[in-house]
Motif scaffolding. Structure first.
Motif, PDB file in Angstrom:
ATOM      1  N   SER A   5       0.851  -1.185   0.000  1.00 31.41           N
ATOM      2  CA  SER A   5       0.000   0.000   0.000  1.00 31.41           C
ATOM      3  C   SER A   5       0.888   1.236   0.000  1.00 31.41           C
ATOM      4  O   SER A   5       1.645   1.467   0.938  1.00 31.41           O
ATOM      5  N   MET A   6       0.813   1.996  -1.057  1.00 38.03           N
ATOM      6  CA  MET A   6       1.675   3.189  -1.112  1.00 38.03           C
ATOM      7  C   MET A   6       1.258   4.227  -0.079  1.00 38.03           C
ATOM      8  O   MET A   6       2.071   4.995   0.400  1.00 38.03           O
ATOM      9  N   ARG A   7      -0.014   4.215   0.289  1.00 36.94           N
ATOM     10  CA  ARG A   7      -0.451   5.150   1.330  1.00 36.94           C
ATOM     11  C   ARG A   7       0.259   4.853   2.643  1.00 36.94           C
ATOM     12  O   ARG A   7       0.735   5.748   3.329  1.00 36.94           O
ATOM     13  N   HIS A   8       0.270   3.564   3.012  1.00 40.67           N
ATOM     14  CA  HIS A   8       0.885   3.192   4.291  1.00 40.67           C
ATOM     15  C   HIS A   8       2.388   3.452   4.270  1.00 40.67           C
ATOM     16  O   HIS A   8       2.957   3.963   5.232  1.00 40.67           O
ATOM     17  N   GLU A   9       3.021   3.099   3.167  1.00 43.72           N
ATOM     18  CA  GLU A   9       4.478   3.269   3.065  1.00 43.72           C
ATOM     19  C   GLU A   9       4.853   4.751   3.058  1.00 43.72           C
ATOM     20  O   GLU A   9       5.828   5.168   3.673  1.00 43.72           O
ATOM     21  N   CYS A  10       4.058   5.532   2.352  1.00 42.37           N
ATOM     22  CA  CYS A  10       4.318   6.963   2.266  1.00 42.37           C
ATOM     23  C   CYS A  10       4.132   7.606   3.647  1.00 42.37           C
ATOM     24  O   CYS A  10       4.922   8.472   4.047  1.00 42.37           O
ATOM     25  N   ALA A  11       3.117   7.170   4.357  1.00 47.37           N
ATOM     26  CA  ALA A  11       2.858   7.725   5.696  1.00 47.37           C
ATOM     27  C   ALA A  11       4.011   7.395   6.632  1.00 47.37           C
ATOM     28  O   ALA A  11       4.419   8.225   7.450  1.00 47.37           O
ATOM     29  N   LYS A  12       4.537   6.194   6.476  1.00 49.30           N
ATOM     30  CA  LYS A  12       5.693   5.782   7.290  1.00 49.30           C
ATOM     31  C   LYS A  12       6.887   6.701   6.985  1.00 49.30           C
ATOM     32  O   LYS A  12       7.572   7.181   7.879  1.00 49.30           O
ATOM     33  N   SER A  13       7.097   6.946   5.708  1.00 47.50           N
ATOM     34  CA  SER A  13       8.177   7.851   5.286  1.00 47.50           C
ATOM     35  C   SER A  13       7.989   9.251   5.837  1.00 47.50           C
ATOM     36  O   SER A  13       8.952   9.914   6.214  1.00 47.50           O
ATOM     37  N   LEU A  14       6.745   9.684   5.832  1.00 45.18           N
ATOM     38  CA  LEU A  14       6.471  11.045   6.308  1.00 45.18           C
ATOM     39  C   LEU A  14       6.829  11.170   7.791  1.00 45.18           C
ATOM     40  O   LEU A  14       7.347  12.206   8.221  1.00 45.18           O
ATOM     41  N   VAL A  15       6.596  10.129   8.544  1.00 46.03           N
ATOM     42  CA  VAL A  15       6.978  10.135   9.964  1.00 46.03           C
ATOM     43  C   VAL A  15       8.503  10.265  10.070  1.00 46.03           C
ATOM     44  O   VAL A  15       9.015  11.070  10.862  1.00 46.03           O
ATOM     45  N   GLU A  16       9.227   9.507   9.238  1.00 49.11           N
ATOM     46  CA  GLU A  16      10.700   9.614   9.255  1.00 49.11           C
ATOM     47  C   GLU A  16      11.146  11.023   8.878  1.00 49.11           C
ATOM     48  O   GLU A  16      12.030  11.603   9.509  1.00 49.11           O
ATOM     49  N   LEU A  17      10.490  11.565   7.843  1.00 47.24           N
ATOM     50  CA  LEU A  17      10.851  12.908   7.396  1.00 47.24           C
ATOM     51  C   LEU A  17      10.504  13.959   8.443  1.00 47.24           C
ATOM     52  O   LEU A  17      11.127  15.019   8.508  1.00 47.24           O
ATOM     53  N   GLY A  18       9.538  13.655   9.271  1.00 51.74           N
ATOM     54  CA  GLY A  18       9.151  14.564  10.355  1.00 51.74           C
ATOM     55  C   GLY A  18      10.308  14.851  11.292  1.00 51.74           C
ATOM     56  O   GLY A  18      10.404  15.935  11.869  1.00 51.74           O
ATOM     57  N   ALA A  19      11.208  13.876  11.435  1.00 51.46           N
ATOM     58  CA  ALA A  19      12.380  14.069  12.301  1.00 51.46           C
ATOM     59  C   ALA A  19      13.402  14.964  11.619  1.00 51.46           C
ATOM     60  O   ALA A  19      14.075  15.768  12.255  1.00 51.46           O
ATOM     61  N   LYS A  20      13.488  14.824  10.284  1.00 53.23           N
ATOM     62  CA  LYS A  20      14.468  15.602   9.530  1.00 53.23           C
ATOM     63  C   LYS A  20      14.005  17.054   9.354  1.00 53.23           C
ATOM     64  O   LYS A  20      14.793  17.982   9.441  1.00 53.23           O
ATOM     65  N   TYR A  21      12.726  17.225   9.084  1.00 54.92           N
ATOM     66  CA  TYR A  21      12.171  18.567   8.848  1.00 54.92           C
ATOM     67  C   TYR A  21      11.234  18.920  10.005  1.00 54.92           C
ATOM     68  O   TYR A  21      10.077  18.514  10.023  1.00 54.92           O
ATOM     69  N   ASN A  22      11.759  19.742  10.923  1.00 53.64           N
ATOM     70  CA  ASN A  22      10.930  20.163  12.059  1.00 53.64           C
ATOM     71  C   ASN A  22       9.764  21.045  11.633  1.00 53.64           C
ATOM     72  O   ASN A  22       8.820  21.231  12.380  1.00 53.64           O
ATOM     73  N   GLU A  23       9.876  21.589  10.410  1.00 49.81           N
ATOM     74  CA  GLU A  23       8.842  22.535   9.964  1.00 49.81           C
ATOM     75  C   GLU A  23       7.605  21.824   9.419  1.00 49.81           C
ATOM     76  O   GLU A  23       6.598  22.471   9.140  1.00 49.81           O
ATOM     77  N   ILE A  24       7.675  20.526   9.234  1.00 51.97           N
ATOM     78  CA  ILE A  24       6.508  19.832   8.669  1.00 51.97           C
ATOM     79  C   ILE A  24       5.332  19.894   9.644  1.00 51.97           C
ATOM     80  O   ILE A  24       5.458  19.571  10.817  1.00 51.97           O
ATOM     81  N   ILE A  25       4.187  20.354   9.112  1.00 51.21           N
ATOM     82  CA  ILE A  25       2.927  20.297   9.851  1.00 51.21           C
ATOM     83  C   ILE A  25       1.953  19.543   8.936  1.00 51.21           C
ATOM     84  O   ILE A  25       1.791  19.918   7.775  1.00 51.21           O
ATOM     85  N   VAL A  26       1.344  18.486   9.438  1.00 48.93           N
ATOM     86  CA  VAL A  26       0.404  17.734   8.608  1.00 48.93           C
ATOM     87  C   VAL A  26      -1.019  18.216   8.887  1.00 48.93           C
ATOM     88  O   VAL A  26      -1.426  18.344  10.038  1.00 48.93           O
ATOM     89  N   LEU A  27      -1.735  18.524   7.799  1.00 47.40           N
ATOM     90  CA  LEU A  27      -3.135  18.919   7.909  1.00 47.40           C
ATOM     91  C   LEU A  27      -3.995  17.826   7.294  1.00 47.40           C
ATOM     92  O   LEU A  27      -3.693  17.345   6.194  1.00 47.40           O
ATOM     93  N   GLU A  28      -5.043  17.462   7.977  1.00 48.69           N
ATOM     94  CA  GLU A  28      -5.883  16.351   7.523  1.00 48.69           C
ATOM     95  C   GLU A  28      -7.330  16.819   7.427  1.00 48.69           C
ATOM     96  O   GLU A  28      -7.781  17.625   8.233  1.00 48.69           O
TER      97      GLU A  28
END
Lengths: 309, 278
Positions: A5-28
């Motif tokens: 599932s690309m959604r699940h894998e992408c979401a996992k990546s986004l969590v990892e990227l959250g550590a690298k980019y403190n500026e990320i804010i997710v809006l849902e």
């Protein structure tokens, strides 16, 4: 071949990227299970805003966050972002070139029997017509991850279209995605299949079947719909006898349209567009609908052979 | 007894009206009505209320102003000129070929324009996003969003109203230029907004109602913002569309249009005369 599932894998990546980019804010937009933004919420609750069922406001808020230096990642379905919030995306994000990333799921007819309201067969055409907006349509979980990484490293608005369907693995970690560059998956000078999004798997399979019949078919995956890799299309127009485009989108204005725009100016080859033939869908699973639309391995192969006669 | 500050603000607003007339004559087009109704509010914001620095337009701690009713750009541009963000030559190029001054403002063209606006109903959400970052990063800036009353017929405004109240954005101040008119007529005849104050209050906002041309009221109310801890504030400013130009006042025909011939003369005379009074 494994399916993911690309959604699940992408979401996992986004969590990892959250550590690298403190500026990320997710809006849902009240779809956190479907988009899997729930993963980011669990990891970074203080950097997560569920905006409720109010997508226009969500995109406006994202613009405000970007103005103040954040990197907003807006998550919802492709149909809602490309159509309900089209004007906010165009006027409040793309026009001022704000650094907003739209990561939308349920692209194409992947919502299946949920029905036409939830399908997005117009979104690529709409988003690519907006100046400053990059449009990226990955084909499997690995490519989706790489697209997400590239989008975050890029300064400016990006629309990333994911599928609700599980996808076959095509790419590995050794592959490299770059914005503005297509990837060559099969060599061949008889014909060329150009795919985008999840259609990459059927494109590759069609080329492999054609090879067994002695037809050497080039396969290009165009995950970067905009900016578009003009060079690779021009080369295919020069070196091969026929181009077939395949997309989970209306045949008007999407990948097929983009390829035809290039070929019309360079000349040299006929293009056949495979996709949804400008009508709203019937009821059925994604597989059923793709079969009905003749967006299949067999149909692609048949079209290629037909054009080479 | 009028305080020196209020006297000064009144004088600046008169200068602004005169400049707006001159600029509209040069341009031959524009949106005068809503700019003349909201210029007193913008004058008070830029010359008294907001923490800003024209020499450092991107100063991180500055208060933010979003002109959600982007068609009143001539008002914003004039104030930015008077406040030292742009010279008069630039101002007078308003809406001309290759000018930096579009009919609806572009944030990348003029320092001091915080956000590109023009399509109605976008600004309050953007302001809410800015206010949200103020909260997240514990910054003290305030965000002011000026909307037209007709603009608040847009559904997205009410999405933003829900959002700002839900997130307790008390650093967000919405200002509605309640001049009662939109292009096609009176708001109450086209798509009624009343009971208007109650709508905002029901949405969880603290509402202050003022005369949008009375500098004492404008100053005293905006000075107190944020008025209510944990609630966004809505300033309901009752105004007169076209205020200061006799033939424009309360006339919806002057929502948009250029100043030419006799009307240009009258507008110049009236705004000049107002300045001479001081």
């Amino acid at each position: 071949m494994a399916k993911k599932s690309m959604r699940h894998e992408c979401a996992k990546s986004l969590v990892e990227l959250g550590a690298k980019y403190n500026e990320i804010i997710v809006l849902e937009g009240d779809l956190k299970e479907s988009t899997q933004s729930i993963q980011f919420q669990q990891a970074y609750p203080e950097r997560y805003i569920d905006c409720g069922i109010a997508e226009q406001n969500m995109v406006g808020v994202a613009a405000g966050l970007a103005l103040a230096g954040k990197i907003p990642v807006v998550q919802s379905f492709a149909c809602f972002i490309s159509m309900r919030t089209c004007e906010q995306a165009r006027t409040s994000v793309a026009y001022p070139r704000l650094n907003v990333k739209f990561v939308v799921s349920h692209g194409g007819i992947s919502p299946g029997s949920a029905g036409t309201t939830h399908h997005a067969i117009e979104d690529i055409a709409i988003m690519r017509a907006i100046p400053n907006m990059a449009v990226l349509v990955p084909g499997d979980a690995e490519e989706a991850k790489q697209v997400l990484h590239a989008a975050l490293a890029y300064e400016g608005p990006v629309y990333i279209r994911l599928s609700a369907s599980d996808t076959k693995d095509i790419y590995t970690e050794r592959d490299v995605f770059n914005i503005g560059r297509a990837t060559l998956l099969r060599e061949g000078n008889d014909a060329c299949i150009i795919t985008t999004g999840t259609m990459v798997a059927v494109g590759v399979e069609a080329a492999d079947q054609l090879l067994q019949k002695g037809v050497k078919t080039r396969v290009i995956q165009m995950a970067s719909i905009k900016p578009l890799d003009h060079g690779i299309i021009e080369q295919a127009a020069k070196e091969t006898e026929a181009i077939v485009t395949v997309e989970e989108h209306n045949i008007l204005g999407g990948l097929g349209g983009a390829v035809c725009e290039v070929v019309a100016e360079t000349g040299g080859v006929r293009v056949k567009r495979i996709g949804i033939k400008d009508h709203f869908s019937d009821v059925g699973t994604a597989t059923c609908l793709l079969n009905k639309e003749e967006i299949t391995v067999q149909a692609i192969a048949k079209n290629v052979l037909g054009m080479l006669k | 007894m009028i305080s020196p500050k209020i006297k000064e603000l009144k004088h600046i607003a008169k200068q602004a009206r005169k400049l707006m007339v001159e600029t509209l004559i040069c341009a031959g087009c524009g949106h005068p009505g809503g700019a003349f109704s909201s210029i007193d509010l913008m004058t008070a914001l830029y010359f008294d209320i907001m923490k800003i620095d024209p020499h450092n337009p991107q100063w991180d701690e500055r208060d933010r102003f979003i002109l959600s009713k982007g068609h009143s750009s001539i008002g914003l541009y004039t104030i930015l000129h008077l406040r030292g963000f742009m010279d008069k030559e630039t101002l007078l190029t308003f809406r001309q070929d290759n000018s930096l001054l579009c009919g609806h403002p572009d944030m990348h063209k003029i320092a001091g324009v915080e956000m590109s606006t023009g399509s109605l109903g976008h600004g309050l959400s953007v302001g809410a996003g800015l206010a949200m970052v103020g909260k997240m990063d514990k910054k003290n800036y305030r965000v002011f969003v000026l909307m037209g009353d007709g603009e608040t017929q847009e559904g997205s405004v009410w999405e933003a109203a829900l959002f700002a109240a839900h997130h307790k954005l008390d650093n967000l101040v919405g200002i509605v230029d309640r001049n009662m008119l939109q292009i096609d007529g009176c708001t109450e005849d086209i798509l009624a907004l009343e009971p208007y104050r109650a709508k905002w209050e029901t949405f969880g906002w603290h509402v202050e109602e003022i005369d949008g041309h009375n500098f004492k009221q404008i100053k005293e109310t905006l000075e107190r913002c944020p008025v209510s801890a944990s609630r966004p504030t809505l300033i309901l400013a009752n105004t007169v569309k076209g205020k200061g130009i006799s033939f424009m006042e309360r006339n919806p025909a002057w929502h948009g249009g250029g100043l030419k011939g006799d009307q240009a003369e009258i507008a110049l005379q009236e705004t000049n005369a107002a300045l001479v009074e001081d």
